[in-house]
Design a protein around this motif. Sequence first.
Motif, PDB file in Angstrom:
ATOM      1  N   THR A 403       6.595   3.525  -6.701  1.00  0.00           N
ATOM      2  CA  THR A 403       7.067   4.031  -5.402  1.00  0.00           C
ATOM      3  C   THR A 403       6.087   5.028  -4.822  1.00  0.00           C
ATOM      4  O   THR A 403       5.758   4.999  -3.628  1.00  0.00           O
ATOM      5  N   ILE A 404       5.633   5.930  -5.683  1.00  0.00           N
ATOM      6  CA  ILE A 404       4.683   6.947  -5.204  1.00  0.00           C
ATOM      7  C   ILE A 404       3.394   6.294  -4.734  1.00  0.00           C
ATOM      8  O   ILE A 404       2.828   6.658  -3.692  1.00  0.00           O
ATOM      9  N   SER A 405       2.913   5.273  -5.490  1.00  0.00           N
ATOM     10  CA  SER A 405       1.658   4.611  -5.104  1.00  0.00           C
ATOM     11  C   SER A 405       1.813   3.875  -3.778  1.00  0.00           C
ATOM     12  O   SER A 405       0.893   3.861  -2.958  1.00  0.00           O
ATOM     13  N   ILE A 406       2.957   3.281  -3.582  1.00  0.00           N
ATOM     14  CA  ILE A 406       3.174   2.563  -2.314  1.00  0.00           C
ATOM     15  C   ILE A 406       3.199   3.529  -1.152  1.00  0.00           C
ATOM     16  O   ILE A 406       2.631   3.283  -0.088  1.00  0.00           O
ATOM     17  N   VAL A 407       3.857   4.675  -1.378  1.00  0.00           N
ATOM     18  CA  VAL A 407       3.965   5.671  -0.301  1.00  0.00           C
ATOM     19  C   VAL A 407       2.591   6.199   0.080  1.00  0.00           C
ATOM     20  O   VAL A 407       2.244   6.299   1.263  1.00  0.00           O
ATOM     21  N   PHE A 408       1.824   6.554  -0.929  1.00  0.00           N
ATOM     22  CA  PHE A 408       0.537   7.169  -0.637  1.00  0.00           C
ATOM     23  C   PHE A 408      -0.536   6.155  -0.239  1.00  0.00           C
ATOM     24  O   PHE A 408      -1.538   6.503   0.353  1.00  0.00           O
ATOM     25  N   SER A 409      -0.347   4.851  -0.597  1.00  0.00           N
ATOM     26  CA  SER A 409      -1.335   3.830  -0.230  1.00  0.00           C
ATOM     27  C   SER A 409      -0.961   3.118   1.049  1.00  0.00           C
ATOM     28  O   SER A 409      -1.674   2.227   1.495  1.00  0.00           O
ATOM     29  N   ALA A 410       0.131   3.471   1.688  1.00  0.00           N
ATOM     30  CA  ALA A 410       0.593   2.788   2.902  1.00  0.00           C
ATOM     31  C   ALA A 410      -0.407   2.834   4.025  1.00  0.00           C
ATOM     32  O   ALA A 410      -0.608   1.837   4.724  1.00  0.00           O
TER      33      ALA A 410
END
Length: 420
Positions: A403-410
Amino acid sequence: MFAHVVALYRALGTPAIEDGVISYDGQQTPEIVDALRMCDNLPAAYGKFEHRSVEGDALEIEFRLPSNESGRFYTNLSEFVARSGSLGKGQFPSNVYIIELRWADCDDAEPPTIKALRRVCRLIELLSLLAIGVDKDSSPDGYNLFFALPPDGAKPPRTFLLPTQVDVRVLDYELRHLSLLEEILNRKNENKAHLSERKLMIRMAVASVIEKFESEPNLFVVIVREWKEVLATYRANLQTYVYSFSFERVRREVAQAEIDYGTKLSGVLGDIAGKMLALPISFAGLVVLNNTTSPFEGFILVLGLTVVSVVLFAILHNQTLQTERLLHSFNVVFDDFKDKIKTYPPKLQGLLEITIGQVERQGRTLTKTFCLLKVLSLLPVAGALLLALIKYWEGFLWVLVTTISIVFSAPNVDPIFLSP
């Protein structure tokens, strides 16, 4: 007609009466001439001239005064009271002249003794209306009034006879507040509350005075003499009755309110007693969650325990609000009692304080109980989340990282991929 006879008697100088005849021998005066003229055509029942001669200004008269219902002359008040039998029946005679008082009933002004005697007659009338029985025929000079006292402990009921025998001694005492008796006996007040009880109380007050002075020869003189005590006894009995009546009503209302609010407050907890059985079952779900091997099954169990906890918490919160409403309603009802608590007898004050204290304690106990149950209702979901977090820690950690990676890689996502 009798007024003309009185005018003649006064014009002649109120001469002495001998065997019912007045005599005059002297000069004529304008007052005498006018009085003679008014008496010229008197009916025989009002008196008659036995001798009448006029020589110049000299006048000789012998006039026989009436001695019947058309008119009577009395030497003094004692003779008037002794010879007027109608006084004993509450009827003041008419066509009377009392020499000692220089008063006739046709005069505009009345001496204080006559006013007092009229009040005695009025008292006899009122007592005859108040008595439980009246014998009007046994005596020509008065009534026989019957009063009674109810049984009191070992004392049996008693009946007393009050002869209305008027004595001149009744004028030695002041009769006050006859209006109280008139109000009680007035037919216009028949529909007023507790009127029959008030009549009974004043009857008992009269009877108690008669019982106290039963040995005296003239009981009616006793009643006039002790009239203040009659009124005092009546007022004391009335006050006791009113206090007893109103306090008894208040006591019943307090007791009923205590029962109603106690039952309602108990019902608040009773309403959810069955629903709270889901709480221990929810704790059993933690055992199932601990033994499951499938993440999906674990998710379903956690979701189910969450729903149960939320529902139980909402039910408990609603019951807490219901308890607050009941306590507020109780306070609204009892505020009036609290304001008047100092006016109530000590026993009723104690009852009120106990009732208010008990209901308030029951309310506080319920509030604390619901607070504890609210905490317990959240334990299943808290335990399920904690157990799931421990058991599926790696999965939770993977989800968190993803979840964190998706948020920051958006921001690095190709816009063409996002376009329609």
